[in-house]
Design a protein around this motif. Sequence first.
Motif, PDB file in Angstrom:
ATOM      1  N   ASN A  57      -3.582  16.315   6.605  1.00 60.60           N
ATOM      2  CA  ASN A  57      -4.204  15.025   6.491  1.00 60.60           C
ATOM      3  C   ASN A  57      -3.484  14.245   5.505  1.00 60.60           C
ATOM      4  N   ILE A  58      -2.323  14.533   5.267  1.00 60.56           N
ATOM      5  CA  ILE A  58      -1.284  13.841   4.323  1.00 60.56           C
ATOM      6  C   ILE A  58      -0.412  12.750   5.589  1.00 60.56           C
ATOM      7  N   VAL A  59      -0.132  11.794   4.929  1.00 65.87           N
ATOM      8  CA  VAL A  59       0.782  10.686   5.474  1.00 65.87           C
ATOM      9  C   VAL A  59       2.253  11.250   5.457  1.00 65.87           C
ATOM     10  N   PRO A 108      -3.166  -3.044   7.215  1.00 68.14           N
ATOM     11  CA  PRO A 108      -3.061  -1.411   6.780  1.00 68.14           C
ATOM     12  C   PRO A 108      -1.688  -1.085   7.275  1.00 68.14           C
ATOM     13  N   SER A 109      -1.491   0.069   6.671  1.00 64.08           N
ATOM     14  CA  SER A 109       0.046   0.742   6.777  1.00 64.08           C
ATOM     15  C   SER A 109      -0.137   1.475   8.255  1.00 64.08           C
ATOM     16  N   ILE A 169       0.863  -1.315  -0.160  1.00 62.13           N
ATOM     17  CA  ILE A 169      -0.015   0.005  -0.138  1.00 62.13           C
ATOM     18  C   ILE A 169       0.966   1.354  -0.065  1.00 62.13           C
ATOM     19  N   GLU A 170       0.659   1.995  -0.847  1.00 62.82           N
ATOM     20  CA  GLU A 170       1.319   3.351  -0.885  1.00 62.82           C
ATOM     21  C   GLU A 170       0.731   4.306   0.218  1.00 62.82           C
ATOM     22  N   ALA A 171       1.691   4.752   0.824  1.00 61.19           N
ATOM     23  CA  ALA A 171       1.339   5.566   2.080  1.00 61.19           C
ATOM     24  C   ALA A 171       1.844   7.066   1.879  1.00 61.19           C
ATOM     25  N   VAL A 172       3.413   7.172   2.117  1.00 54.96           N
ATOM     26  CA  VAL A 172       3.814   8.469   2.334  1.00 54.96           C
ATOM     27  C   VAL A 172       3.683   9.538   1.080  1.00 54.96           C
ATOM     28  N   PHE A 218      -4.499  10.690   3.869  1.00 55.60           N
ATOM     29  CA  PHE A 218      -4.835   9.453   4.866  1.00 55.60           C
ATOM     30  C   PHE A 218      -6.231   8.680   4.536  1.00 55.60           C
ATOM     31  N   ASP A 219      -6.162   7.535   4.327  1.00 56.84           N
ATOM     32  CA  ASP A 219      -7.455   6.938   4.133  1.00 56.84           C
ATOM     33  C   ASP A 219      -7.522   5.773   5.414  1.00 56.84           C
ATOM     34  N   PRO A 220      -8.599   5.918   6.021  1.00 55.47           N
ATOM     35  CA  PRO A 220      -8.699   4.896   7.177  1.00 55.47           C
ATOM     36  C   PRO A 220      -8.921   3.577   6.796  1.00 55.47           C
ATOM     37  N   HIS A 221      -9.276   3.219   5.446  1.00 59.49           N
ATOM     38  CA  HIS A 221      -9.356   2.069   5.081  1.00 59.49           C
ATOM     39  C   HIS A 221      -8.242   1.198   4.736  1.00 59.49           C
TER      40      HIS A 221
END
Length: 199
Positions: free
Chosen positions: A173-175, A192-193, A147-150, A154-157
């Motif tokens: 609200n950005i990782v 999840p990440s 999962i791409e994160a940084v 932010f996606d709670p799913h």
Amino acid sequence: MTTEKNNTINEEAEIESNEQVELTEENTGKAVPSEETSTEEAEVNPVEKYLQEIQQLKDKLEEADNRILRLQADFDNFRRRTRLDQEAGEKYRAQKLITDLLPALDNFERAMKVEADNEQVKSLLQGMDMVYRGMVDALKKEGVEPIEAVGKEFDPHLHQAVMQGEDENYGSNIVTDEFQKGYLLKDRVIRPSMVKVNQ
């Protein structure tokens, strides 16, 4: 004398038996059905009876048809659910194994971040990198994707926020950081990440 009386009684009885008394409305005070009417009723009653029986049979047939349709619909639903369960089982058959392998993958990633200060450590890290890449390739064949994160919103799913911070380089609200990589198995999140999110 007695013989004469007996003869008189017998004659009267004979006369009465020979006379036919006609039942009329005047005699009885009630309407008396004729022979024709009673015959008609006898003919009508069986017809009505048969019509009632036919209606009852039609009702039973309709009820049986409805029951069959309901059973058929239930069976079709059962078949569809079974097929979907089989497809899901086939699609996600490796989920348990993959979930068990992810901690080992994390350990490989942490171990490869060690800086090599001599040739032996470098060759060891190269071997570990080959094993790591083999594992990643095998997981990709099964449909596992990180999962791409940084830098993503932010996606709670997909993300599990464990920290919040303030960084001018990122929007709200950005990782900003990833502490543990998350993975998808096809379209299902299997882990999840773990991330830090900018306020």
